[in-house]
Design an enzyme around this catalytic site. Sequence first.
Site, short mmCIF file in Angstrom:
data_model
loop_
_atom_site.label_atom_id
_atom_site.label_comp_id
_atom_site.label_asym_id
_atom_site.label_seq_id
_atom_site.Cartn_x
_atom_site.Cartn_y
_atom_site.Cartn_z
N SER A 202 0.92 0.04 0.93
CA SER A 202 1.48 1.15 0.16
C SER A 202 2.71 1.73 0.87
O SER A 202 3.65 1.00 1.15
CB SER A 202 0.40 2.21 -0.07
OG SER A 202 0.74 3.08 -1.11
N ASP A 314 -3.15 -3.27 -9.96
CA ASP A 314 -2.73 -2.06 -9.26
C ASP A 314 -1.82 -1.24 -10.17
O ASP A 314 -0.67 -1.60 -10.38
CB ASP A 314 -2.00 -2.43 -7.96
CG ASP A 314 -1.71 -1.23 -7.08
OD1 ASP A 314 -1.98 -0.09 -7.51
OD2 ASP A 314 -1.21 -1.43 -5.96
N HIS A 345 -5.40 -0.93 -5.89
CA HIS A 345 -4.61 -0.55 -4.72
C HIS A 345 -5.46 -0.84 -3.47
O HIS A 345 -5.85 0.08 -2.73
CB HIS A 345 -4.23 0.92 -4.83
CG HIS A 345 -3.02 1.29 -4.03
ND1 HIS A 345 -1.81 0.64 -4.15
CD2 HIS A 345 -2.82 2.25 -3.09
CE1 HIS A 345 -0.93 1.18 -3.33
NE2 HIS A 345 -1.53 2.15 -2.66
#
Length: 607
Positions: A202, A314, A345
């Site tokens: 991320s 995601d 995620h």
Amino acid sequence: MHIARRTVVFTAAVACLLTGTPAMAYAQQAQGTQPVHDFSKAIRETVFVTTDTDTDGDGRKDKVRVQVIRPDTPRKVPAIIEASPYHGGFAKADFHPADVTGTPQLAPWTPGEAAKDVDQYPPYWDNYFVSRGYATLAVSTLGTGGSTGCPGTVSPEEVKAMTKVVDWLNGRAGATTAVDDTGTGARATGWSTGTAAMTGTSYKGTLALAAATTGVRGLKTVVPMLPVSDWYDYYRANGGNVGPKGYPGNDADMHVKLVLTRDRPEACARAVADVQARMGHENGDLNSFWRERDFRSRTDRIRASVFLVAGLNDWNVRPKQSLDLWSRLQRSGVKSRLWLTQGQHDDPLDVRRQAWLDSVHKWFDQELMGLRSGADAEPRVQVQRPSGAWDAYREWPARGALDRTLKLASLHGPQARGWTDDPSRTGDQLATAPEGEDPARLAYLTEPLKEAVRISGTPRISLRAGVDGPSPYLSAFLVDYGPANYPVKLNAGQENWCFGDSAPGNTGCRPLKEFSREDKPFKIITRGWTDVRNRESPAWQSPVEPGRTYAFRWDLEPTEHIVPAGHRIGIVLTSTDRDHTLRYPAGTRVTLDPTASALTLPLASAR
């Protein structure tokens, strides 16, 4: 090739004579590093690297906190860096309202408290790699977790600060043992080879990618997992305010406020105000703020290799972030590898466990140590299918994938020629029962497929429509209609697995995660959005007059999906996408001309 291997073994043997290290341990490194160093005796130290920025305006250069764990060895070692804004946890901040009646508004904000615990460490790099001869560095980004300065949602200053850590490993930047003037100098050149990797999921993967686009010397490879390659496409879509799933109304300033855990966070009030003023929450337009945070357009500056991981499900960091980046990497000739998981995620360690560790281990051994680890023998592209099986390819999109355009009028569709926006309905609700009439959407279907097809690339939609009402959004869902069993979510079980070394307070174990699964009558493969006022450009708006029709064209999120034989492909059109877009009052009326509207799909054989 044989000469190279003898060189590695011979060098290891000489090192043995000079240092007393067992020769066999280093000879094995010709095939891959082994866990020969005692993790319990690893050297742990904290330093503060001096940057060239002063983002809090206090007249002193910002410093970033770096926690180092490295093997106790006289040999110099390469470094694996995970830079993060999360080492200090999260501050409190109210999310911006998703329900709007006019101009989108920002929630008020008051600086919170400094973080009380800034000792959080990366999840597994140290546990697995320190005993194998790597240093691991946990870096707190500007304004977070013990660092000074101010965060900026991967601002140019944040990126420069990260490159300074690589510079420090190479003797090109200074560091001290304390954040204030009481510290003494700290050098890395005594233990660092100067070669480094950056990695993380991320935001952390975004920092790795951003640093790579500077071409900083010494950064040999990056492993960005679920990274943001263009922040505009994270918080926007074709001029519209479109947030990550479940966070409509979120914007770039929210991330700054949530990670602002430094001492005296009020010192960054001006920096927060600057982000709010520049990000254009009121209109969603593309501007200089977002261009500064477009790393996808800078792949030609990358000197490092790239091992990229994305989740096909995601909807936080959407697939576009990685798949568009992958295409740019190929055009720029960057050595790269791609994994596409069925995760949301999710860290690939949870999705594929030991297979992930083995693969990234070979990658680091090759890219940082120059060992013949077998990394290049692995497939360049690997795709996890809903069954859980993995397919290997040489490229993505699929070789031979061709765009096929389907006129909506040629598909099975409703008698109605428009819909009325209902922002209370979710995407799944709107996609249900596609052959029935629904006043809040239009749905068009192909015939049942005679054979399976592979959708590989970026679908596109073009509409001729009129829009009358408060909502500026058009949304489209590409749907696989047909019963199938799909992975839904990774869930932690009761059983742990230990993947690496442990030390007090730092276990090399984590809960085993498995996908929960569900039989579904359909799956939304991908989706996409546009702001009708930005039909000419994401950078500016043009009024939409009631009673007039306009041409609207936009991309859906790129995807990779096999539609089985017997299933039907559907396109669902609506206005508000409740989980992603802002929610204007109900009642916007959209009229559609299906004869002048079409869906374009990138199709390849599924064989």
